[in-house]
Motif scaffolding. Structure first.
Motif, short mmCIF file in Angstrom:
data_model
loop_
_atom_site.label_atom_id
_atom_site.label_comp_id
_atom_site.label_asym_id
_atom_site.label_seq_id
_atom_site.Cartn_x
_atom_site.Cartn_y
_atom_site.Cartn_z
N GLN A 174 -30.34 19.90 67.10
CA GLN A 174 -29.44 18.83 66.66
C GLN A 174 -30.17 17.84 65.76
O GLN A 174 -29.65 17.39 64.76
CB GLN A 174 -28.85 18.10 67.87
CG GLN A 174 -27.84 18.90 68.66
CD GLN A 174 -26.54 19.07 67.90
OE1 GLN A 174 -26.05 18.16 67.26
NE2 GLN A 174 -25.99 20.27 67.97
N GLU A 215 -28.90 14.87 63.30
CA GLU A 215 -28.30 13.97 64.30
C GLU A 215 -29.40 13.13 64.93
O GLU A 215 -30.32 13.65 65.54
CB GLU A 215 -27.57 14.78 65.38
CG GLU A 215 -26.83 13.92 66.36
CD GLU A 215 -25.81 13.03 65.69
OE1 GLU A 215 -26.06 11.81 65.60
OE2 GLU A 215 -24.77 13.56 65.24
N ALA A 235 -24.66 10.85 70.60
CA ALA A 235 -24.18 12.14 70.08
C ALA A 235 -25.06 13.28 70.57
O ALA A 235 -24.57 14.38 70.85
CB ALA A 235 -24.12 12.11 68.56
#
Length: 109
Positions: A55, A60, A65
């Motif tokens: 991620q 990210e 998140a």
């Protein structure tokens, strides 16, 4: 009305291998210490750290998140040999990351 808690944005990923190894080892230690050391704990820590790093490599950096991504992707993991589930793992990752950044996780501070 109370103010919303601002998001926690991690610094950009510089060394994916180092961050992945750190998280895997820290999570594995946490899992073994929380209940009983189990062979599956290594598999859980490995899977969660891979999700986290992937991620991050995809850009990210928002911790919230990242936690949601871990919960979502760990739903496919077989937790039948463990005391844990995807939410406990995602929360543990969040706590470990916050601790590593020196952010107090008590009381929303």
């Amino acid at each position: 009305m109370p103010e919303p808690i601002p998001p926690i944005v991690l610094p950009p990923l510089r060394d994916p291998d180092r961050e992945g190894h750190w998280l895997r080892d820290a999570l594995h230690t946490w899992l073994d210490r929380e209940f009983l050391p189990e062979a599956v704990n290594g598999d859980i820590a490995d899977r969660a750290s891979k999700i986290f790093v992937r991620q991050r490599l995809e850009g990210e950096n928002d911790l919230g998140a990242l936690v949601v991504a871990i919960v979502t992707e760990m739903q496919g993991f077989d937790f039948s040999r463990s005391f844990y589930g995807e939410f406990a793992i995602a929360n543990a990752v969040s706590d470990l990351v916050l601790d590593s950044l020196g952010i107090d996780r008590c009381c929303g501070e």
